[in-house]
Motif scaffolding. Structure first.
Motif, short mmCIF file in Angstrom:
data_model
loop_
_atom_site.label_atom_id
_atom_site.label_comp_id
_atom_site.label_asym_id
_atom_site.label_seq_id
_atom_site.Cartn_x
_atom_site.Cartn_y
_atom_site.Cartn_z
N GLN A 247 -2.39 11.68 -7.80
CA GLN A 247 -2.97 10.72 -6.89
C GLN A 247 -4.01 11.44 -6.04
O GLN A 247 -3.79 12.57 -5.62
CB GLN A 247 -1.91 10.09 -5.98
CG GLN A 247 -0.92 9.21 -6.72
CD GLN A 247 0.05 8.53 -5.76
OE1 GLN A 247 1.26 8.55 -5.96
NE2 GLN A 247 -0.47 7.91 -4.72
N TRP B 290 1.12 0.12 -8.10
CA TRP B 290 0.86 0.63 -6.76
C TRP B 290 1.89 0.05 -5.80
O TRP B 290 2.10 -1.17 -5.76
CB TRP B 290 -0.54 0.25 -6.27
CG TRP B 290 -1.61 1.16 -6.73
CD1 TRP B 290 -2.59 0.92 -7.65
CD2 TRP B 290 -1.86 2.49 -6.26
NE1 TRP B 290 -3.41 2.00 -7.80
CE2 TRP B 290 -2.98 2.99 -6.95
CE3 TRP B 290 -1.24 3.32 -5.33
CZ2 TRP B 290 -3.50 4.26 -6.75
CZ3 TRP B 290 -1.75 4.60 -5.12
CH2 TRP B 290 -2.87 5.06 -5.83
N TYR C 256 1.28 5.50 0.12
CA TYR C 256 1.04 4.74 -1.10
C TYR C 256 1.48 5.57 -2.31
O TYR C 256 1.10 6.73 -2.45
CB TYR C 256 -0.44 4.39 -1.22
CG TYR C 256 -0.87 3.38 -0.18
CD1 TYR C 256 -1.27 3.78 1.09
CD2 TYR C 256 -0.85 2.01 -0.47
CE1 TYR C 256 -1.63 2.86 2.05
CE2 TYR C 256 -1.22 1.08 0.49
CZ TYR C 256 -1.61 1.51 1.75
OH TYR C 256 -1.97 0.58 2.70
N CYS D 278 1.85 5.63 -6.57
CA CYS D 278 1.53 5.12 -7.88
C CYS D 278 2.70 5.42 -8.80
O CYS D 278 3.38 6.45 -8.64
CB CYS D 278 0.25 5.79 -8.40
SG CYS D 278 -0.17 5.38 -10.10
#
Lengths: 115, 116
Positions: A6, A34, A89, A91
């Motif tokens: 990321q 996500w 965040y 992924c």
């Protein structure tokens, strides 16, 4: 570890600016996701992709858009960042098979601070 | 809203003791998974149990699934300080086997602290 990266890993931005986070995989997995993680809320799905150019909304998609122009990359864009989008965040990727979703493999996360 | 809810929210035990965490969910599922997250890191898959299974083992982990009660439990035996982490259950309630609806719903997690 699954081949997921990321970028950036950390970002500080100002309210109203656009921000794009990138997720890159080397596993050729079909599904990409996500999530955002916030205290008291656990992990919540923002958007996901089930193939190149195929995406769908998750639980908390307002204010976010995504794009997947090739298998290995899944981009998350905050069109106009707000303080409420300060979060971590993540992924994730998955093969998916048969009638059941296989396990998901997570990236290291991106810490975003919107001032 | 979250499909899975873990209980307790936090658990503190001594090394060598067993730790049990529970997960309840609302709708029928294809499978249920448990993940672990060390502080500041991404989630790591621990174990998957399918809806037609009742119990599964992996090393010091034991997972049970009761679909009639819509609940699951994760047991970690002989805990170690290195087991200190947050543990999440995740449910797959996907209805579209054609591939466009594969997603997991995560609970809020149980924070396990194992004291040396």
């Amino acid at each position: 570890d699954a081949g997921i990266t990321q970028s950036p890993r950390h970002k500080v931005t100002e309210t109203g600016t656009p921000v794009t986070l990138r997720c890159h995989q080397t596993e050729n997995h079909r599904y990409m996701y996500w999530y955002r993680q916030d205290p008291g809320h656990g992990l919540r799905l923002i958007h996901y992709s089930y193939g190149v150019k195929d995406t769908d909304k998750g639980e908390v998609s307002d204010g976010y858009s995504v794009s997947r122009s090739k298998t290995e990359d899944f981009l998350l864009t905050l069109e106009s960042a707000t303080s409420s989008q300060t979060s971590v965040y993540f992924c994730a990727i998955s093969r998916g098979s048969g009638g059941n979703l296989e396990t998901q493999y997570f990236g290291p996360g991106t810490r975003l601070l919107v001032l | 809203s979250q499909q899975g809810e873990e209980d307790p929210q936090a658990l503190s035990i001594q090394e060598g003791e067993n730790a049990t965490m529970n997960c309840s969910y609302k709708t029928s599922i294809n499978n249920l998974q448990w993940y672990r997250q060390n502080s500041g890191r991404g989630l790591v898959h621990l174990i998957l149990i399918r809806s037609n299974e009742r119990e599964k083992h992996s090393g010091r982990l034991r997972v049970t699934l009761d679909t009639s009660k819509k609940s699951s439990s994760l047991l970690i035996t002989a805990s170690r300080a290195a087991d200190t982490a947050s543990y999440f259950c995740a449910t797959d309630a996907s209805r579209n086997s054609g591939g466009s609806n594969y997603k997991l719903t995560f609970g809020k997690g149980t924070l396990l602290t194992v004291n040396p």
